[in-house]
Design an enzyme around this catalytic site. Structure first.
Site, short mmCIF file in Angstrom:
data_model
loop_
_atom_site.label_atom_id
_atom_site.label_comp_id
_atom_site.label_asym_id
_atom_site.label_seq_id
_atom_site.Cartn_x
_atom_site.Cartn_y
_atom_site.Cartn_z
N LYS A 1 1.44 15.71 11.60
CA LYS A 1 1.96 15.89 10.30
C LYS A 1 1.02 17.06 9.67
CE LYS A 1 2.68 12.79 7.17
NZ LYS A 1 3.87 12.63 6.57
N GLU B 1 10.27 6.81 6.35
CA GLU B 1 9.00 6.71 6.35
C GLU B 1 8.37 6.02 5.27
OE1 GLU B 1 4.81 9.33 5.82
OE2 GLU B 1 6.61 10.32 6.73
N ARG C 1 1.32 3.49 0.07
CA ARG C 1 0.96 4.12 -1.23
C ARG C 1 1.15 2.98 -2.23
NH1 ARG C 1 1.94 10.39 -2.09
NH2 ARG C 1 1.31 11.09 0.06
#
Length: 214
Positions: free
Chosen positions: A128, A40, A44
């Site tokens: 999540k 993943e 960011r």
């Protein structure tokens, strides 16, 4: 096979923030060498899209996803770059709808039953649980998930998960795969510690195998 079912088979999804796209292929190869062809790549950093594109092009068999997807533009960028799935730390109905239009399997972030119901309403198959440990850990997730077990929804706890507490999370049947930030840290990627990343991946795979045998 559904991509989230595939991720469930591995039990761990390395969560990665990469600062330089030139490190993308060595990173992918290090994970693959450790028996964990899953990643993943989080949005960011500015290198996320280029890193995803590089891996998707050169290692098309890797189960590559985009993380921290919080805008429709990032949905487009992830999909165009070749991501096979996406995740977010929170839930946004507009982003879920857009991901559905783009055909990008999406797991939004939840921390409460109300947020979980929004995800179910949107047709999500996995969410999540974030931030997993600060939000109350495995016991909190167990209690949140209990009333919804019949829906078949799966969980990807991320945040504070480690090799040492992996078993506590995987003991919950609703947990499909944890998010593993320890497998390929920014520091190890920047230093080119590919052998360390490979060993971390190998250890995670072995731990999942042992835990699931128990």
């Amino acid at each position: 096979m559904d991509i989230f079912e595939t991720l469930s088979g591995y039990g761990v999804v390395p969560v990665i923030a990469i600062d330089d796209a030139k490190d993308a292929l060595p990173l992918a190869d290090a994970l693959i060498a450790g028996g964990l062809p899953v990643a993943e790549i989080t949005f960011r950093t500015d290198a996320a899209r280029a890193a995803i594109a590089a891996i998707a092009k050169a290692r098309p068999d890797m189960y590559l996803g985009a993380g921290t997807v919080i805008t429709e533009e990032q949905v487009n960028a992830a999909s165009d770059a070749g991501a096979k799935f996406a995740l977010s730390p929170g839930i946004d109905a507009d982003i879920l709808a857009h991901a559905k239009r783009r055909g990008l399997p999406f797991a939004p972030g939840i921390m409460t039953p109300s947020e979980l119901q929004l995800a179910l309403k949107a047709g999500c198959r996995m969410v999540k649980f974030f931030p997993a440990t600060p939000a109350g850990g495995p016991n909190m997730l167990k209690n949140i998930a209990a009333p919804y077990k019949h829906t078949g929804i799966g969980f990807n706890p991320t945040g504070g998960v480690s090799l040492s507490n992996l078993g506590d999370w995987l003991a919950l049947g609703e947990v499909r795969a944890v998010g593993g930030t320890w497998i390929a840290t920014k520091a190890d990627i920047a230093a080119g510690n590919w052998n360390t990343i490979t060993e971390n991946a190998r250890a995670a795979v072995a731990s999942v195998k042992e835990l699931r045998k128990a």
